[in-house]
Design an enzyme around this catalytic site. Structure first.
Site, PDB file in Angstrom:
ATOM      1  N   PRO A 149      -2.289  59.276  27.582  1.00 46.32           N
ATOM      2  CA  PRO A 149      -2.973  60.567  27.752  1.00 46.32           C
ATOM      3  C   PRO A 149      -2.031  61.624  28.326  1.00 46.32           C
ATOM      4  O   PRO A 149      -2.091  62.787  27.980  1.00 46.32           O
ATOM      5  CB  PRO A 149      -4.103  60.259  28.740  1.00 46.32           C
ATOM      6  CG  PRO A 149      -4.195  58.771  28.826  1.00 46.32           C
ATOM      7  CD  PRO A 149      -2.906  58.195  28.359  1.00 46.32           C
ATOM      8  N   GLU A 150      -1.147  61.159  29.238  1.00 43.69           N
ATOM      9  CA  GLU A 150      -0.167  62.102  29.813  1.00 43.69           C
ATOM     10  C   GLU A 150       1.214  61.498  29.676  1.00 43.69           C
ATOM     11  O   GLU A 150       1.410  60.331  30.009  1.00 43.69           O
ATOM     12  CB  GLU A 150      -0.453  62.317  31.296  1.00 43.69           C
ATOM     13  CG  GLU A 150      -1.532  63.359  31.540  1.00 43.69           C
ATOM     14  CD  GLU A 150      -1.857  63.445  33.007  1.00 43.69           C
ATOM     15  OE1 GLU A 150      -0.907  63.510  33.820  1.00 43.69           O
ATOM     16  OE2 GLU A 150      -3.065  63.418  33.323  1.00 43.69           O
ATOM     17  N   PRO A 209      44.283  49.594  54.446  1.00 47.20           N
ATOM     18  CA  PRO A 209      44.809  49.523  55.808  1.00 47.20           C
ATOM     19  C   PRO A 209      44.497  48.232  56.556  1.00 47.20           C
ATOM     20  O   PRO A 209      44.990  48.041  57.665  1.00 47.20           O
ATOM     21  CB  PRO A 209      44.139  50.716  56.496  1.00 47.20           C
ATOM     22  CG  PRO A 209      42.940  51.013  55.693  1.00 47.20           C
ATOM     23  CD  PRO A 209      43.157  50.513  54.304  1.00 47.20           C
ATOM     24  N   ASP A 221      54.045  42.814  52.254  1.00 44.92           N
ATOM     25  CA  ASP A 221      54.613  43.534  53.396  1.00 44.92           C
ATOM     26  C   ASP A 221      54.013  43.050  54.702  1.00 44.92           C
ATOM     27  O   ASP A 221      52.952  42.440  54.710  1.00 44.92           O
ATOM     28  CB  ASP A 221      54.177  45.003  53.302  1.00 44.92           C
ATOM     29  CG  ASP A 221      55.141  45.823  52.497  1.00 44.92           C
ATOM     30  OD1 ASP A 221      54.881  47.019  52.377  1.00 44.92           O
ATOM     31  OD2 ASP A 221      56.144  45.276  52.006  1.00 44.92           O
ATOM     32  N   LYS A 244      58.951  44.582  56.636  1.00 47.20           N
ATOM     33  CA  LYS A 244      59.963  45.249  57.441  1.00 47.20           C
ATOM     34  C   LYS A 244      59.335  45.625  58.763  1.00 47.20           C
ATOM     35  O   LYS A 244      58.281  46.250  58.791  1.00 47.20           O
ATOM     36  CB  LYS A 244      60.436  46.532  56.753  1.00 47.20           C
ATOM     37  CG  LYS A 244      61.297  46.264  55.560  1.00 47.20           C
ATOM     38  CD  LYS A 244      61.455  47.487  54.721  1.00 47.20           C
ATOM     39  CE  LYS A 244      60.296  47.604  53.755  1.00 47.20           C
ATOM     40  NZ  LYS A 244      60.296  48.793  52.961  1.00 47.20           N
ATOM     41  N   GLY A 300      50.748  47.736  52.032  1.00 50.30           N
ATOM     42  CA  GLY A 300      49.706  48.266  52.924  1.00 50.30           C
ATOM     43  C   GLY A 300      49.284  49.655  52.476  1.00 50.30           C
ATOM     44  O   GLY A 300      50.094  50.429  51.963  1.00 50.30           O
ATOM     45  N   ILE A 312      51.960  56.422  49.143  1.00 50.17           N
ATOM     46  CA  ILE A 312      51.998  57.242  50.362  1.00 50.17           C
ATOM     47  C   ILE A 312      52.855  56.529  51.391  1.00 50.17           C
ATOM     48  O   ILE A 312      52.491  55.466  51.897  1.00 50.17           O
ATOM     49  CB  ILE A 312      50.578  57.549  50.884  1.00 50.17           C
ATOM     50  CG1 ILE A 312      49.885  58.420  49.837  1.00 50.17           C
ATOM     51  CG2 ILE A 312      50.640  58.243  52.235  1.00 50.17           C
ATOM     52  CD1 ILE A 312      48.571  58.984  50.221  1.00 50.17           C
ATOM     53  N   THR A 357      44.590  54.784  51.809  1.00 46.49           N
ATOM     54  CA  THR A 357      45.714  54.998  52.707  1.00 46.49           C
ATOM     55  C   THR A 357      45.225  54.976  54.162  1.00 46.49           C
ATOM     56  O   THR A 357      44.039  55.200  54.447  1.00 46.49           O
ATOM     57  CB  THR A 357      46.421  56.319  52.357  1.00 46.49           C
ATOM     58  OG1 THR A 357      47.619  56.392  53.118  1.00 46.49           O
ATOM     59  CG2 THR A 357      45.567  57.535  52.645  1.00 46.49           C
ATOM     60  N   ALA A 358      46.182  54.704  55.081  1.00 49.25           N
ATOM     61  CA  ALA A 358      45.805  54.568  56.501  1.00 49.25           C
ATOM     62  C   ALA A 358      45.042  55.802  56.992  1.00 49.25           C
ATOM     63  O   ALA A 358      44.078  55.671  57.757  1.00 49.25           O
ATOM     64  CB  ALA A 358      47.057  54.352  57.344  1.00 49.25           C
ATOM     65  N   MET A 384      53.673  56.378  61.243  1.00 44.07           N
ATOM     66  CA  MET A 384      54.878  55.811  61.873  1.00 44.07           C
ATOM     67  C   MET A 384      55.363  56.627  63.053  1.00 44.07           C
ATOM     68  O   MET A 384      56.561  56.774  63.258  1.00 44.07           O
ATOM     69  CB  MET A 384      56.033  55.716  60.843  1.00 44.07           C
ATOM     70  CG  MET A 384      55.715  54.816  59.685  1.00 44.07           C
ATOM     71  SD  MET A 384      57.003  54.838  58.451  1.00 44.07           S
ATOM     72  CE  MET A 384      56.477  56.138  57.377  1.00 44.07           C
TER      73      MET A 384
HETATM   74  N1  SAH Z   1      51.489  53.053  52.395  1.00 40.77           N
HETATM   75  C1  SAH Z   1      50.850  53.021  53.683  1.00 40.77           C
HETATM   76  C2  SAH Z   1      51.701  53.627  54.764  1.00 40.77           C
HETATM   77  C3  SAH Z   1      52.984  52.891  55.014  1.00 40.77           C
HETATM   78  S1  SAH Z   1      53.890  53.586  56.328  1.00 40.77           S
HETATM   79  C4  SAH Z   1      49.494  53.745  53.591  1.00 40.77           C
HETATM   80  O1  SAH Z   1      49.209  54.390  52.591  1.00 40.77           O
HETATM   81  O2  SAH Z   1      48.739  53.617  54.552  1.00 40.77           O
HETATM   82  C5  SAH Z   1      53.372  52.598  57.679  1.00 40.77           C
HETATM   83  C6  SAH Z   1      52.524  53.400  58.642  1.00 40.77           C
HETATM   84  O3  SAH Z   1      51.210  53.515  58.166  1.00 40.77           O
HETATM   85  C7  SAH Z   1      52.364  52.751  59.986  1.00 40.77           C
HETATM   86  O4  SAH Z   1      53.486  52.984  60.808  1.00 40.77           O
HETATM   87  C8  SAH Z   1      51.152  53.466  60.500  1.00 40.77           C
HETATM   88  O5  SAH Z   1      51.459  54.762  60.926  1.00 40.77           O
HETATM   89  C9  SAH Z   1      50.325  53.598  59.252  1.00 40.77           C
HETATM   90  N2  SAH Z   1      49.336  52.506  59.136  1.00 40.77           N
HETATM   91  C10 SAH Z   1      49.208  51.642  58.145  1.00 40.77           C
HETATM   92  N3  SAH Z   1      48.161  50.818  58.329  1.00 40.77           N
HETATM   93  C11 SAH Z   1      47.604  51.190  59.495  1.00 40.77           C
HETATM   94  C12 SAH Z   1      46.492  50.730  60.255  1.00 40.77           C
HETATM   95  N4  SAH Z   1      45.744  49.711  59.859  1.00 40.77           N
HETATM   96  N5  SAH Z   1      46.202  51.366  61.424  1.00 40.77           N
HETATM   97  C13 SAH Z   1      46.949  52.395  61.845  1.00 40.77           C
HETATM   98  N6  SAH Z   1      48.007  52.867  61.170  1.00 40.77           N
HETATM   99  C14 SAH Z   1      48.340  52.275  60.017  1.00 40.77           C
END
Ligand code: SAH
Length: 462
Positions: A43-44, A225, A248, A270, A301, A306, A331-332, A383
């Protein structure tokens, strides 16, 4: 088994939907997706259902259901809240041996709808036999997350080679072994990466030389991260199929635990100013492993592009003619800011955000200070732990307010995350007293104040 699972071809078939509300609309949409001609009687009829059928794929009959609506129909769905009417539709269909589904009433259904994952031409269907549709839906959601979006394309393109496969491998076992290898190897990866022409060329070559050794490749994968929940679907898939994982220091243990168990793991981490494996050697290692025919997951990481030297690694791979793909990661800056409750931009406080490294190639934190002094810009320093005092002093000397808020996040997104907040003038002292550990990320800007406004206190914060 209470039901027989089958896939019903209803293309160009007339299907009846009794009802014109939201549920009827969803069911009609499903029938339309499968190519049916949909006839709706109610109906509707909701505006969105009218719109869907207005595209020439169906007909509407405003009014009450009549038995004559069943003429020429192959399948029927009743989606009304009138129980007597639903039963009537069911009885009429049963008398004519027409398949019928009464929504939410399994006892009045000759067939039921499964939850589906649609990667056409691949379709996966899950049913709880009407016992717990929510459970079936939860299972479907799990399947959605583990099946790459391009699986359908993979099936489609593989289909183009079916005849060739039969000619090349008349023996079914050999044919199956060939497909198993291709569907988990470079051919599939090229399809997922939307490089379909290259995928076809690769497969054509594989048919021409079916016994050629496996070709190696490299996946440059952003591991995020720390929190494994922040991995992408693609990262996880590649981590689980790689023969070798090159990782890493920053890649967290819970993330590594998600890699294929029997893969070889090579640590090339490193520590700051203590280069365990020089970058050039890492580049060479990746090339060598790929040349040996290995699928190599280079786990980094955060995001590989980045401050991750991802660019340098793929340059070398490209020069050596090795196939690679790059998978972005959180990224962090994104991970830490989200987990610490600090928005990186905010219309009132920061219209831009800048990522800088506090550790330059020659070891000194010499930055373009003048460019960094903006009241409405957030600065994120990677860093920067050892150079923190120097960096804060330089920012103040170049004109940044001494009361500019600063947050330092250590081991962000992990259960060990700690956050120290202060201002440019006092953060270095506070950090020295807190005994926190690398990796740390520093955020400078008015946005840091929002953390308190948002009442953001996580366990472990200082
Ligand atoms: N490619 C990475 C960065 C590598 S340089 C990214 O995109 O996150 C490494 C630096 O990233 C560290 O010295 C720190 O400053 C930062 N970092 C990475 N993981 C982190 C975390 N879990 N907590 C805080 N700083 C972090």
């Amino acid at each position: 088994m209470d039901y027989l699972p089958i896939f019903f071809n209803i293309r160009e078939q007339r299907c009846l939907v009794v009802g014109g509300g939201d549920v009827a609309t969803r069911k009609a949409a499903m029938l339309l997706r499968a190519g049916a001609r949909v006839h709706v009687v109610a109906p509707e009829i909701s505006a969105s259902l009218q719109e869907k059928l207005g595209e020439g794929r169906g007909t509407l009959r405003p009014g009450l259901y009549e038995e004559s609506d069943l003429a020429g129909v192959s399948l029927v769905i009743a989606a009304t809240d009138d129980h007597a009417l639903n039963r009537q539709v069911h009885d009429d269909c049963r008398a004519r041996q027409l398949p019928v589904n009464v929504v939410d009433n399994p006892s009045l259904c000759s067939f039921i709808f499964p939850s589906i994952v649609d990667r056409s031409p691949l379709i996966m269907a899950v049913s709880s036999g009407g016992k717990s549709p929510v459970l079936a839906r939860l299972l479907r959601a799990r399947m959605e997350t583990t099946i790459p979006a391009a699986y359908g394309r993979l099936a489609e393109i593989s289909g183009e080679f079916r005849d060739l496969a039969k000619q090349t491998f008349p023996d079914t076992n050999a044919r199956r072994a060939f497909w198993e290898k291709q569907l988990q190897g470079q051919f599939a990866e090229l399809v997922y990466a939307h490089r379909e022409d290259e995928a076809r060329a690769f497969l054509t070559q594989a048919f021409a030389e079916p016994h050629a050794a496996q070709v190696g490749e490299v996946y440059l994968v952003g591991a995020g991260p720390g929190d494994p929940d922040l991995l992408t679907f693609r990262a996880l898939r590649l981590m689980q199929q790689a023969d070798v994982v090159v990782h890493d220091r920053l890649v967290s243990k819970p993330v590594l635990d998600l890699c294929r168990r029997d893969a070889d793991f090579i640590y090339v981490g490193k520590a700051r100013s203590n280069h365990a494996v020089p970058q050039e050697d890492i580049n060479q290692l990746l090339v060598r492993l790929a040349k040996e025919g290995k699928r190599v997951c280079r786990l980094k990481g955060g995001d590989p592009f980045i401050f991750g030297r991802g660019g340098e690694e793929i340059e070398e791979l490209a020069e050596a003619g090795i196939t690679f793909q790059v998978v972005p990661g959180i990224t962090a800056a994104n991970g830490c800011s989200a987990y610490a409750g600090i928005p990186l931009t905010h219309r009132d406080y920061a219209q831009s955000v800048r990522f800088v490294t506090g550790h330059l190639k020659d070891g000194s934190p010499e930055l373009p200070w003048n460019e960094l002094i903006h009241e409405h810009q957030t600065l994120v320093l990677y860093m920067g732990l050892t150079g923190l005092e120097h960096i804060c002093r330089q920012l103040m000397q170049h004109g940044m307010a001494a009361d500019m808020p600063v947050a330092l996040i250590s081991q962000g997104t992990t259960p060990q995350q700690k956050v120290v907040t202060g201002t440019l003038s006092d953060i270095a002292g506070k950090v020295a007293d807190s005994g926190i550990h690398a990796p740390t990320l520093t955020i400078v800007g008015r946005v840091v104040e929002l953390r308190e406004k948002l009442n953001w206190f996580e366990p472990g914060s200082c």
